[in-house]
Design a protein around this motif. Structure first.
Motif, PDB file in Angstrom:
ATOM      1  N   ARG A 186       0.826  -1.209   0.000  1.00 27.26           N
ATOM      2  CA  ARG A 186       0.000   0.000   0.000  1.00 27.26           C
ATOM      3  C   ARG A 186       0.865   1.266   0.000  1.00 27.26           C
ATOM      4  O   ARG A 186       0.492   2.286  -0.588  1.00 27.26           O
ATOM      5  N   GLU A 190       0.870   4.395  -2.625  1.00 28.04           N
ATOM      6  CA  GLU A 190       0.817   5.795  -2.210  1.00 28.04           C
ATOM      7  C   GLU A 190       1.946   6.592  -2.869  1.00 28.04           C
ATOM      8  O   GLU A 190       1.743   7.737  -3.317  1.00 28.04           O
ATOM      9  N   ARG A 193       1.003   7.118  -6.473  1.00 23.08           N
ATOM     10  CA  ARG A 193      -0.032   8.170  -6.586  1.00 23.08           C
ATOM     11  C   ARG A 193       0.633   9.543  -6.622  1.00 23.08           C
ATOM     12  O   ARG A 193       0.280  10.405  -7.451  1.00 23.08           O
ATOM     13  N   VAL A 216       3.833  12.087   0.903  1.00 23.13           N
ATOM     14  CA  VAL A 216       3.316  10.767   1.289  1.00 23.13           C
ATOM     15  C   VAL A 216       2.414  10.926   2.503  1.00 23.13           C
ATOM     16  O   VAL A 216       2.765  11.595   3.484  1.00 23.13           O
ATOM     17  N   ASN A 220      -3.328   7.383   4.543  1.00 27.30           N
ATOM     18  CA  ASN A 220      -3.873   6.645   3.398  1.00 27.30           C
ATOM     19  C   ASN A 220      -3.402   5.196   3.407  1.00 27.30           C
ATOM     20  O   ASN A 220      -4.175   4.261   3.134  1.00 27.30           O
ATOM     21  N   VAL A 221      -2.123   5.009   3.710  1.00 22.48           N
ATOM     22  CA  VAL A 221      -1.550   3.661   3.748  1.00 22.48           C
ATOM     23  C   VAL A 221      -2.215   2.833   4.844  1.00 22.48           C
ATOM     24  O   VAL A 221      -2.592   1.672   4.626  1.00 22.48           O
TER      25      VAL A 221
END
Length: 629
Positions: A186, A190, A193, A216, A220-221
């Motif tokens: 993940r 990220e 992204r 980063v 989100n992770v």
């Protein structure tokens, strides 16, 4: 009285100033390293099978190491890993060691981010391979991930299958490694992204890397990693680009505390660790809430992120009873309360004869509950004195006052831990004989055949030490009666969230209940529970119920207590023995903020716990019970 293995401990330090600041103010750039050492030593009780630490140097230049790790096995692991680091500085001059710029670009473990871990295996797996922290390497700094935690996941197989579906092939089957790979996957997404965002902004080359490092978002992770896990955890991590995070499970099972000032952000498994290390008051420290993470960016900006909505209120009560150090303000008072609340039950056990009753404790972890128990009896005796004085009906004489006021609570150091059995002593009869001498007694501390002896413990698990050592050695004092008191309720069920408890059939409460079922010709109950467990295991995990609870339904706590004593009484012992356990109601009254009681009640906070206890009974039935039928 036989110690449980503790769950693990974590420690994190994030420096918020340049290393020059600490060199000038504290005389060393090693301020963070030294604080990590103190925090780990203060949590030595939480893990003695291994230890590890990691560091990230945010100022390291390309071509130089920026993520350092050191690990060791054994009870001296903390000393070993820090000694290894300091040996690397031995040949330096004082000038070199005080030169921050030299340290930053030439020395290992000179950095701004530190993370430490103390390990107790909850899976039986051992070896340096399983010692935290785990490290995932990559040439992109932002994709480097170092992970450690205090946790045990109940659905590792599901997460493993999820990784396989992604096309991965994990090298190690363990919850830590699988978590590392899933979170690393993940984290990669990220980073990618941000790579796409940077390209859209027209950035190129090194500017893209800097953009990624600055943008980063670990929240989100975590949100795409931790949602599917079932278990109790505090998950901690560092990235090569400078992100630091710690997250608590959404049921609040495992504990974590954090502190921040203008110099440092720190996190530990226990509050007093932070208090002692940084010279703080209780109110300076915050508890990480269920499902919450503290995230610190590369630039030292911190935030609290609700990663998963709180799913329950199941903070571990065993942390308060036994595992965490009693030096915490609230834990100390809670343990005293646990002991005090047992006053009436103990009075009944000694037939209210306080004049001929001596109080003591085994082991040292029960000392605070012992003080609470003494406090309860002091109040009881003082109330008796007041009542007697009030009912005299005349002004008391000096002799009457002396006779009434000289009543007191009698406490002695009756039992001592005298030797430790070494691992090389394995032969059955030899080990059993030597086990009876692990404890020694203070001879003359009670009046033989006259005094009752009340001895308090924080928990009774297998009962092995009671049978093989304690009851036998206490019997040699010839008390009128021995009352063994547990400040916690009967332990009936295994833990699956990070505490290394014995298997179901090893609990003395379970064994006594099985014996009662046999004696009363009720073994059909065992067969019924087995069939019910099999039926439950065919259901979706969220719909399962704990069928093992049914085994205790036919009997009262007192009936089980009496059977435990029968089974644990050493051959030839003549002294009457009675067991007194804390009640579930008493537990919740003493520790109202920590409602996780599944070891006592079987009310597991997560579906994974319920599934595993049902599986444990099926395993017991098929591999142990059926063969003896």
């Amino acid at each position: 009285m036989e110690p449980l293995k503790h769950e693990c401990g974590v420690a994190m330090v994030r420096l918020l100033k340049p290393l020059e600041y600490y060199q000038e103010k504290y005389g060393t750039w090693m301020y963070g390293l030294n604080k990590l050492y103190l925090m780990m030593e203060k949590q030595h009780n939480r893990g003695q099978e291994g230890a590890g630490m990691a560091c990230v140097n945010l100022a390291a230049l390309p071509g130089h190491e920026y993520m350092f790790r050191e690990r060791a096995e054994g009870s001296n692991a903390i000393t070993e890993i820090f000694s290894t680091v300091h040996k690397k500085f031995m040949d330096l001059s004082e000038e070199q060691l005080a030169d921050v710029d030299y340290a930053r670009h030439n020395l290992p473990f000179a950095g701004e981010m530190y993370m430490g871990h103390l390990r107790y295996s909850t899976t039986g797996k051992s070896g340096l391979t399983f010692v935290h922290p785990f490290l995932r390497r990559n040439n992109w700094r932002a994709k480097n991930l170092c992970l450690c935690g205090n946790f045990n996941m109940t659905n590792v197989h599901e997460i493993f299958e999820k990784l396989l579906a992604m096309g991965q092939s994990p090298r190690i089957y363990s919850d830590t490694y699988i978590t590392l790979e899933l979170m690393g996957h993940r984290l990669d997404r990220e980073v990618e992204r941000n790579f796409i965002d940077a390209q859209k902004k027209g950035l190129k080359g090194r500017d893209i890397t800097d953009y990624i490092d600055d943008n980063v978002k670990m929240a989100n992770v975590l949100k795409t990693t931790m949602t599917d896990f079932d278990g109790g955890y505090v998950m901690c991590g560092l990235t090569g680009s400078g992100e630091m995070f710690a997250m608590r499970d959404p049921w609040g099972i495992r504990p974590a505390f954090w502190y921040k000032d203008d110099e440092v952000i720190a996190l530990a498994s226990e509050r007093p660790v932070l208090q002692t290390t940084f010279g703080l008051d209780c109110d300076d420290i915050h508890e990480l809430e269920p499902g919450q993470a503290i995230v610190v960016t590369k630039n030292g900006v911190d935030s609290l992120e609700q990663i998963i909505e709180q799913r329950g209120d199941s903070k571990c009560s065993f942390e308060r009873i036994y595992f965490s150090r009693g030096s915490d303000r609230d834990i100390y008072n809670e343990r005293k309360k646990l002991g005090e609340q047992l006053t009436e039950s103990i009075l009944k056990a000694v037939d209210y004869d306080t004049e001929h009753t001596v109080f003591s404790f085994i082991p040292n972890t029960a000392e605070v509950a012992f003080y609470g128990m003494l406090g309860g009896f002091k109040r009881y005796i003082n109330d008796q004195k007041i009542e007697r004085l009030y009912n005299l009906g005349h002004t008391p004489t000096k002799d009457e006052l002396q006779e009434i006021l000289h009543q007191y609570v009698r406490s002695e150091k009756v039992a001592w831990k005298d030797i430790k059995l070494r691992t090389f002593i394995t032969e059955g009869n030899t080990r059993k004989d030597l086990a009876s001498h692990v404890y020694d007694v203070t001879y003359g501390s009670i009046e033989p055949y006259v005094d009752n002896l009340v001895i308090i413990d924080d928990s009774i698990v297998r009962g092995t030490t009671l049978k093989e050592s304690i009851l036998k050695i206490l019997d040699s004092l010839h008390p009128k009666k021995i009352v063994v008191v547990s400040s916690s309720p009967q332990i009936r069920y295994p833990d699956y969230y990070g505490i290394d408890m014995p298997s179901l059939e090893e609990f003395c409460v379970f064994g006594a209940t099985m014996q009662l079922l046999k004696e009363r010709d009720m073994l059909h109950v065992v067969d019924d529970i087995y069939e019910n467990c099999l039926a439950e295991l065919k259901k979706p995990r969220a719909e399962m119920r704990n069928c093992v609870r049914d085994i205790y339904t036919p009997f009262t706590v007192n009936e089980i207590n009496q059977k435990i004593i029968e089974m644990l009484r050493p051959e030839g012992m003549t002294t009457p023995v009675e067991l007194v356990f804390q009640s579930i109601e008493g537990l919740h009254e003493a520790i109202p903020g920590h409602k996780g009681d599944w070891y006592f009640t079987g009310n597991y906070p997560t579906p994974g716990g319920t599934e595993l206890v049902n599986r444990a009974f099926v395993s017991f039935y098929e591999n142990k019970y059926k063969k003896r039928k």
